[in-house]
Design an enzyme around this catalytic site. Structure first.
Site, mmCIF file in Angstrom:
data_model
loop_
_atom_site.group_PDB
_atom_site.id
_atom_site.type_symbol
_atom_site.label_atom_id
_atom_site.label_comp_id
_atom_site.label_asym_id
_atom_site.label_seq_id
_atom_site.Cartn_x
_atom_site.Cartn_y
_atom_site.Cartn_z
ATOM 1 N N SER A 45 0.857 -1.177 0.000
ATOM 2 C CA SER A 45 0.000 0.000 0.000
ATOM 3 C C SER A 45 0.897 1.231 0.000
ATOM 4 O O SER A 45 2.125 1.118 0.006
ATOM 5 C CB SER A 45 -0.904 -0.009 1.231
ATOM 6 N N LYS A 60 -3.729 9.292 -9.091
ATOM 7 C CA LYS A 60 -4.158 8.177 -8.250
ATOM 8 C C LYS A 60 -5.611 7.870 -8.606
ATOM 9 O O LYS A 60 -6.532 8.552 -8.166
ATOM 10 C CB LYS A 60 -4.028 8.519 -6.775
#
Length: 747
Positions: A90, A121
Site C-alpha cells: 500500500s 491516483k
C-alpha cells in the site's frame, strides 16, 4: 519520555478502544473490497489515524493482525486464492503540502533523489496481472497484499488488457508481473446506472464501487457488459526473455513505462517526470484545480522516486514503500445523515427537492444542503428521510446526494412527499408540458421566490455581473419587511432604482441554500437588517457601488443581456450565437421559430423557448424598460473592428495575462468568431496561457494550431492567416510527405 512497551502498562480503556478500532476497520475494509462501503474514505482514514496513534504510544498492541500491518481486505470465499509473486504494498498518505515536503526531506536525507515521477491516483480497484512468455496466465485482486482472488476470466473481458504482449519492438519477458487499477469511466458509470435502475436494481454509489462489483461477477459474461478499463502503474516480478537476445532491465519507473507501452499494456498519458519538488507541487496543484479533467475519477496524486536503484536503497516499512507517497485531495464523497427533504423554487419556476443534512466537510468545505433534482430522482435513488446517505461534491458544483447506505437503516426512516403547492406563493404546482419530470410554479410574475432568484441571476457573473447585487440585496429588493413596499415588481424596474427607494428597506437575512431566515443566536429571533442604510440612516458605501455597477451593466454586450432575461435554455453559449447572428434584440424578437432554429448552435428546442418567452406581454415590458433606461440592445458594427473571425472557432485554455476568460470570449465574438470550451478537429485555434491542461495536448494530437497570448493578439488584429504563422506546434504532415516516404519503402 519513552512510550510504555509492556502489556501491563496499557490502560483497559486504551486496550478496549484498540480492539474496537481493529474490528471496525477490518469490517470497513471488507465492505470496501466488496464494493459496499458504509463510511467515506475520509472517515476510514480518520479511524486508521487514531489506531496508528494508539499503537505508536503502546507498541505492545501491534500484531500481524492489526489493520495497520495489513493491506486491503480479507479474501472472499467466492474466488480461488492466489499468492502474488511479489507483495503488493500500500502507499503512505500525505494530506497537505507540509506532509508531502516532509516525505521528500526524509527520502533526500537517505539518498540524493534525482527525479520524481508524478501520476494520477485513480479511484478504482487494484489488480495484479501475470504474463508468461508474453501470454496472460493469471489476474488477481490485491487482497491482503500477499494473497488475492483469481479474477482471470473477468479481466480478460476488458478490451485494453492484452491477452498476448506485443513483440513487434522487442521480445516479451519470460515472466512479467504488473500492477494496475481497474476503473469505470465517469460517463460510462452514469450510463450503467441508468441501465440497471431501469431494470429495477439499486444504482451503484460511485464508479469505484461499480468497478469492484463488475470485476467480481461470478459470470464473466456479466463483466463483459460493463465498460471497464485499466491503467498499469507498477511492476512486480520480472524475468527477461531467455532467447539469446538483449537483456532488457528496468532501470527506472519511467523507463519501465516505456517498455510496458511497447508491449501493448495500457498506460496513462498524464504521468510526468520532474526534477524538483517545486515541479511536483505544480503537478499536484494543477490536478487539484482540474480534478475532473480526466475521464475517470481520481482521489489524489502518486509521487514516486523514479530511479529503481534509489527505490531499492530507500526500501519499505512493514506496510508501505519509503520511495513513494500518495498525496490525497480533500474527499469529494462522504457519508452523513439526511435530516429532512425540503423544496425550493428557482428562477424559472422549477420546484426542486433538496436535502437538509447533518453538517459535514466535503471537498474542503462544510456542507449542510444538497440537491436531489426532482421527485422522480428521489424515488429512483431510493432515498428516505433519516437515511445515512453518500454525499458528493464534484469540483464547484452543488453538492448532490448520490445514494442511501442501506445497511445503516433502522426502520425509523420515512418517504418524502412532494408538495402540491409552491412553497413561496402557494400556487398549485404543475408540469410545463406533458411528460415533464419537473414540477413548476406557474405564477412566474408574482411569485416572490422566482423574482428573487431571477434578480440574483441578473447580477451573476454569467449575466450582467453586478457584484454589489448579492443574494441578500436581491431579497431586500423583492421581499422587504413592512411597512416598506418592494421597490421592484419585476426585474424590469432594476435600472429605475433610486436612493430614496432603497433607504427604508428592512429585510430578513436569508440562507442562500434554503431561502429561510437565519436566526440570531443571541435572541433566537430571525435576523433583520437595514440592508441599504447605516445606523445614522445614511446610504451605505455599497449603495454607491451598486449604482456604479448598474451604470456599467448598461453597456454590457447583447449576449449578456439575453442571458439576464432568464429565457429557458438560453445560456451564455446560445446567447452568444444569437447575438452574433442577429446583432439586435429587435431582430431576435422579430425572428420566426424557423429562423431562430436555423442559427448555428440553437436548434428547435431553444427556438421554441425564445418564441414562447417573447409571446408574454410582461416579458416584453422588461425589455422595453431596460431599453428606456439605456441598456444596450444592439451590438453595433461601426467598422472599427474587422469581423475576420467569421466561421472560426477558438478555444482559450489556461490563464492569460492581458485577458480575463470572459474578456477573451468577448474579443472573439466582437470579431465574428465563436469561443467554445472543447477541442475538436473543427476547432480553428487553441489559445494557451499558464497551466493549459489537456486541451493543449488534444490540440497537438489533432494538429489544431496552438497560439500563445501574443499569437492570440495577432489573431484578433490581423486574422487567421497572419496567426497561422505564429502557431506553436508544427503543421501536421500531408500524407506521403513523411520521413518514411522520403526514404522509400525498400522496394
Amino acid at each position: 519520555m519513552s512510550a510504555p512497551d509492556t502489556t501491563t502498562d496499557i490502560p483497559d480503556e486504551v486496550r478496549d478502544r484498540h480492539t474496537e478500532l481493529c474490528r471496525e476497520l477490518d469490517d470497513h475494509s471488507y465492505r470496501y473490497y466488496l464494493g459496499t462501503p458504509v463510511v467515506s474514505d475520509a472517515e476510514y482514514d480518520a479511524l486508521m489515524g487514531e489506531l496508528r496513534g494508539i499503537e505508536e504510544s503502546y507498541p505492545a498492541l501491534v500484531t500481524q493482525d492489526s489493520p495497520t500491518q495489513k493491506v486491503g481486505a480479507p479474501i472472499s470465499v467466492d474466488f480461488a486464492a492466489v499468492e502474488h509473486l511479489v507483495r503488493m504494498e500500500s502507499l503512505g498518505n500525505a494530506f497537505d503540502i507540509d506532509e508531502l515536503n516532509a516525505w521528500a526531506d526524509r527520502a533526500n536525507a537517505e539518498v540524493p533523489v534525482t527525479g520524481y515521477l508524478c501520476e494520477l491516483k485513480i479511484d478504482g480497484l487494484a489488480v495484479d496481472l501475470v504474463y508468461e512468455r508474453g501470454r496472460l496466465v493469471r489476474a488477481a485482486t490485491r487482497g491482503d497484499g500477499r494473497v488475492g482472488e483469481d479474477i482471470t476470466l473477468n479481466i480478460r473481458t476488458i478490451a485494453v488488457v492484452p491477452e498476448q504482449l506485443d513483440e513487434s519492438v522487442r521480445p516479451a519477458p519470460e515472466l512479467l508481473e504488473v500492477r494496475g487499477e481497474v476503473f469505470l469511466p465517469v460517463e460510462d458509470f452514469e450510463k450503467l446506472n441508468e441501465r440497471i435502475t431501469a431494470d429495477g436494481h439499486a444504482p451503484f454509489a460511485n464508479p469505484r464501487n461499480a468497478a469492484a462489483g463488475s470485476l467480481r461477477q461470478k459470470d464473466p459474461r456479466v463483466t463483459a457488459t460493463r465498460p471497464l478499463s485499466m491503467i498499469v502503474h507498477g511492476v512486480g516480478a520480472y524475468t527477461p526473455a531467455d532467447d539469446g537476445g538483449p537483456d532488457v532491465a528496468f532501470t527506472s519507473q519511467s523507463q519501465a513505462y516505456r517498455l510496458l507501452g511497447e508491449w501493448g499494456l495500457p498506460l496513462s498519458d498524464r504521468y510526468r517526470v520532474v526534477e524538483t519538488m517545486a515541479e511536483v507541487r505544480e503537478y499536484v496543484a494543477h490536478y487539484a484545480a482540474d480534478r475532473h479533467e480526466p475521464a475517470y475519477e481520481i482521489d489524489g496524486i502518486v509521487i514516486k522516486v523514479d530511479d529503481f536503484a534509489l527505490q531499492r536503497r530507500l526500501g519499505s516499512t512493514s506496510r508501505a514503500p519509503r520511495w513513494a507517497i500518495a498525496y490525497k485531495y480533500p474527499p469529494e464523497e462522504v457519508t452523513t445523515r439526511l435530516l429532512d427533504i425540503k423544496v425550493g423554487v428557482g428562477r424559472t419556476g422549477r420546484v426542486t427537492p433538496y436535502g437538509v443534512m447533518e453538517p459535514v466537510v466535503v471537498a474542503g468545505s462544510e456542507v449542510e444542503f444538497a440537491t436531489l433534482h426532482n421527485a422522480r430522482e428521489v424515488e429512483r435513488k431510493g432515498v428516505l428521510i433519516g437515511d445515512t446517505v453518500v454525499l458528493r461534491k464534484a469540483g464547484d458544483v452543488i453538492p448532490e446526494i448520490v445514494a442511501p447506505v442501506l445497511d445503516r437503516r433502522d426502520g425509523s426512516e420515512r418517504p418524502f412527499v412532494m408538495p402540491e403547492a409552491c412553497p413561496e406563493c402557494g400556487t398549485p404546482l404543475g408540469q410545463q408540458k406533458e411528460g415533464d419530470v419537473d414540477l413548476r410554479c406557474p405564477n412566474a410574475r408574482s411569485c416572490p421566490g422566482q423574482l428573487r432568484e431571477r434578480l440574483f441571476f441578473v447580477a451573476s457573473r454569467k449575466a450582467l455581473d453586478i457584484e454589489a447585487l448579492g443574494y441578500v440585496a436581491a431579497t431586500a429588493l423583492t421581499q422587504p419587511l413592512e411597512p416598506a413596499e418592494p421597490p421592484l415588481r419585476d426585474e424590469g424596474d432594476l435600472f429605475d432604482l433610486t436612493v430614496d427607494k432603497l433607504l427604508p428597506i428592512r429585510t430578513y437575512v436569508l440562507d442562500p441554500d434554503t431561502s429561510e431566515p437565519k436566526t440570531d443566536p443571541r435572541t433566537g429571533e430571525p435576523k433583520v437588517v437595514s440592508f441599504f442604510a447605516n445606523k445614522q440612516g445614511k446610504p451605505k458605501k455599497t449603495v454607491e457601488k451598486l449604482f456604479e455597477q448598474l451604470e456599467e451593466a448598461k453597456s454590457k454586450p447583447l449576449w449578456r443581456v439575453l442571458v439576464a432575461l432568464s429565457i429557458r435554455h438560453v445560456g451564455p453559449r446560445a446567447a452568444e450565437d444569437l447575438a452574433r447572428h442577429f446583432r439586435s434584440m429587435d431582430a431576435i424578437r422579430a425572428a420566426s421559430e424557423e429562423e431562430l432554429a436555423a442559427v448555428d448552435g440553437i436548434g428547435p428546442t431553444i427556438a421554441a423557448s425564445i418564441r414562447e418567452w417573447f409571446s408574454v406581454d410582461w416579458h416584453n415590458e422588461i425589455v422595453r424598460k431596460w431599453a428606456a433606461a439605456g441598456v444596450r440592445m444592439e451590438d453595433e458594427d461601426d467598422g472599427s473592428r474587422p469581423r475576420h473571425l467569421e466561421g472560426v472557432t477558438v478555444v482559450v485554455t489556461g490563464s492569460l495575462e492581458g485577458f480575463t476568460r470572459d474578456g477573451a470570449k468577448e474579443a472573439i465574438a466582437e470579431r465574428g468568431g465563436r469561443a467554445t470550451s472543447s477541442v475538436s478537429r473543427k476547432t480553428g485555434f487553441v489559445v494557451v496561457g499558464d497551466s493549459p491542461g489537456s486541451k493543449y495536448d488534444k490540440a497537438v494530437k489533432l494538429g489544431v494550431p496552438v497560439l500563445d497570448e501574443e499569437g492570440f493578439r495577432v489573431l484578433l488584429e490581423a486574422g487567421p492567416d497572419a496567426a497561422a504563422s505564429r502557431r506553436l506546434n508544427p503543421e501536421p504532415e500531408e500524407p506521403g510527405t513523411g520521413a518514411a516516404e522520403e526514404a522509400g519503402d525498400g522496394e
